[in-house]
Design an enzyme around this catalytic site. Structure first.
Site, short mmCIF file in Angstrom:
data_model
loop_
_atom_site.label_atom_id
_atom_site.label_comp_id
_atom_site.label_asym_id
_atom_site.label_seq_id
_atom_site.Cartn_x
_atom_site.Cartn_y
_atom_site.Cartn_z
N GLU A 1 43.48 75.02 56.34
CA GLU A 1 43.07 75.57 57.33
C GLU A 1 42.53 75.20 58.83
O GLU A 1 42.45 74.39 59.01
CB GLU A 1 40.87 75.84 57.25
CG GLU A 1 39.93 76.77 57.69
CD GLU A 1 38.69 76.64 57.51
OE1 GLU A 1 38.33 77.29 55.74
OE2 GLU A 1 38.16 76.73 57.74
N ASP B 1 41.11 75.81 62.81
CA ASP B 1 39.53 76.13 63.32
C ASP B 1 39.41 76.28 64.37
O ASP B 1 40.31 75.30 64.99
CB ASP B 1 38.75 76.06 62.62
CG ASP B 1 38.89 75.96 60.93
OD1 ASP B 1 38.10 76.77 60.51
OD2 ASP B 1 37.26 74.58 60.90
N GLU C 1 36.38 77.14 66.67
CA GLU C 1 35.38 77.69 66.63
C GLU C 1 34.58 77.40 68.37
O GLU C 1 34.23 76.56 68.82
CB GLU C 1 34.23 76.69 65.67
CG GLU C 1 34.36 77.03 64.44
CD GLU C 1 34.00 75.72 63.08
OE1 GLU C 1 34.06 76.91 62.30
OE2 GLU C 1 34.20 75.34 63.29
N GLN D 1 35.52 74.20 70.09
CA GLN D 1 35.74 73.39 68.50
C GLN D 1 36.48 73.73 67.87
O GLN D 1 36.91 74.58 67.37
CB GLN D 1 34.58 72.97 67.29
CG GLN D 1 34.93 72.22 65.86
CD GLN D 1 33.72 71.44 65.25
OE1 GLN D 1 32.39 71.10 66.21
NE2 GLN D 1 33.42 71.94 64.40
N ASP E 1 37.11 67.63 57.63
CA ASP E 1 36.37 66.28 59.64
C ASP E 1 37.66 66.31 59.94
O ASP E 1 37.45 64.63 60.22
CB ASP E 1 36.08 64.96 58.04
CG ASP E 1 35.26 65.66 56.92
OD1 ASP E 1 34.29 66.83 57.39
OD2 ASP E 1 35.28 65.68 56.06
N ARG E 2 38.67 66.86 61.07
CA ARG E 2 39.35 66.55 61.73
C ARG E 2 38.42 67.63 62.96
O ARG E 2 39.91 67.41 63.63
CB ARG E 2 40.41 67.05 61.37
CG ARG E 2 41.25 65.95 60.48
CD ARG E 2 42.70 66.64 60.44
NE ARG E 2 43.21 65.41 58.86
CZ ARG E 2 43.38 65.87 57.73
NH1 ARG E 2 43.18 66.94 57.68
NH2 ARG E 2 43.94 64.78 57.15
N TRP F 1 23.11 73.81 64.33
CA TRP F 1 23.63 72.26 63.97
C TRP F 1 24.91 72.86 65.84
O TRP F 1 25.60 72.00 66.18
CB TRP F 1 24.83 72.11 63.58
CG TRP F 1 26.20 73.27 62.86
CD1 TRP F 1 25.73 74.22 62.11
CD2 TRP F 1 27.49 73.56 63.44
NE1 TRP F 1 26.57 75.10 62.34
CE2 TRP F 1 27.88 74.77 62.78
CE3 TRP F 1 28.51 73.13 64.19
CZ2 TRP F 1 28.76 75.59 62.52
CZ3 TRP F 1 29.72 73.18 64.53
CH2 TRP F 1 29.71 74.81 63.92
N GLY G 1 23.73 69.78 69.05
CA GLY G 1 23.84 68.93 67.25
C GLY G 1 22.75 70.05 66.99
O GLY G 1 21.67 69.88 65.89
N ARG H 1 31.94 57.52 61.98
CA ARG H 1 31.96 57.84 61.35
C ARG H 1 33.73 57.37 60.74
O ARG H 1 34.13 57.61 59.68
CB ARG H 1 33.36 59.84 61.46
CG ARG H 1 31.36 60.21 61.80
CD ARG H 1 31.81 61.49 62.36
NE ARG H 1 32.79 62.23 61.48
CZ ARG H 1 33.81 63.44 61.65
NH1 ARG H 1 33.35 63.97 62.82
NH2 ARG H 1 34.41 64.01 60.29
#
Length: 289
Positions: A105, A107, A109, A122, A132-133, A199, A203, A277
């Site tokens: 995928e 993205d 956003e 994003q 998670d990148r 979110w 956040g 993270r």
């Protein structure tokens, strides 16, 4: 001699037509290459089907997708995002392999904002099921005031996300170093407008204000140039596809300057530097551009 010349011209036209038939080009209207996938009452065709309006209200968001999948190429759309107080909304434009366990995928956003605050875009990349990148960039203009072009270039060398002519993200193919890169699965093209106030804005601190609804986003100039699947089996591996050409194997000097300007002045989050993270920097983050 005249017959030979005529034959040569006809042969050239046949070869050219066959080459172009392998590569999907720009659709004339929305419905030529896309279909509504979520809430057709909230997507309106305008300008004779050359543009669309997406609507989000308390009843529903909406979404659409390409009728076909593609393996390598370039896809772009001109989008005018939700104006005013758009906090809690997300306008997404992305490519997805539609496979659950080993999803690929790419993205875009666009995260809504309170009036007067910058819009954040994003980007995220899933390769062979690993995501998670996330990276986030504050746009340096008002993307709700006019249309801007958002582009994903995907070839065997790298993936590049562009805002207008400005590259904001590069993800290199380092499969030889054991880093996943999407090379095998075709992906469809998708877009949605939806509520994500748990979110999306600061956040989740900023909630959606439904009194400002309906929230409207506009799309036009849908441009898909890639190897359609199903289609000729040898298209994706053809080095003569324009997106595999030398000019698209690395950023130009001008693009590199623009890329660095964005990273220095407008990037607000990068998973590569988030030690909470990733205590150890992910390998792909050390690959450069």
């Amino acid at each position: 001699m005249a017959k030979a010349s005529l034959f040569a011209s006809l042969l050239f036209c046949v070869v050219l037509a066959y080459t172009l038939s392998e590569v999907q080009g720009r659709p004339a209207t929305f419905l030529e290459d896309f279909k509504v996938t979520w809430s057709d009452t909230h997507i309106k065709q305008i300008e004779g089907g050359r543009a669309i309006q997406l609507i989000l209200d308390q009843n529903s968001g909406c979404g659409f997708a390409s009728k076909r999948q593609y393996l390598f190429g370039r896809v772009s759309m001109k989008i005018k995002l939700v104006p005013g107080d758009s906090a809690g909304t997300v306008t997404a434009f992305y490519m997805n392999s539609d496979t659950n366990t080993i999803r690929d995928e790419l993205d875009f956003e666009f995260l809504g904002n309170r009036t007067g605050q910058p819009y954040t875009v994003q980007t995220n990349i899933y390769a062979h099921g690993k995501g998670d990148r996330e990276q986030r960039v504050n746009l340096w203009f008002d993307p709700a005031a006019d249309f801007h072009t958002y582009t994903i270039l995907w070839n065997h060398r790298h993936i590049v996300f562009y805002v207008d002519e400005v590259p904001i993200r590069v993800y290199k193919n380092n499969e030889a170093r054991g880093i996943p890169f999407p090379t095998r699965q075709p992906m469809g093209i998708y877009s949605t407008l939806w509520e994500a106030d748990d979110w999306a804005t600061r956040g989740g601190l900023e909630k959606i204000d439904w009194s400002k609804s309906p929230f409207l986003a506009y799309y036009k100039d849908f441009d898909i140039e890639g190897c359609a699947v199903p289609g000729p089996a040898n298209c994706a591996a053809n080095p003569r596809n324009w997106w595999e050409g030398g000019a698209y194997q690395a950023l130009s000097a001008m693009e590199l300057r623009r890329y660095r300007w964005v990273r220095i002045n407008h990037m607000i989050y990068d998973y590569c530097t988030d030690k909470s993270r990733n205590p150890v920097t992910p390998t792909e983050c050390l690959a450069g551009v």
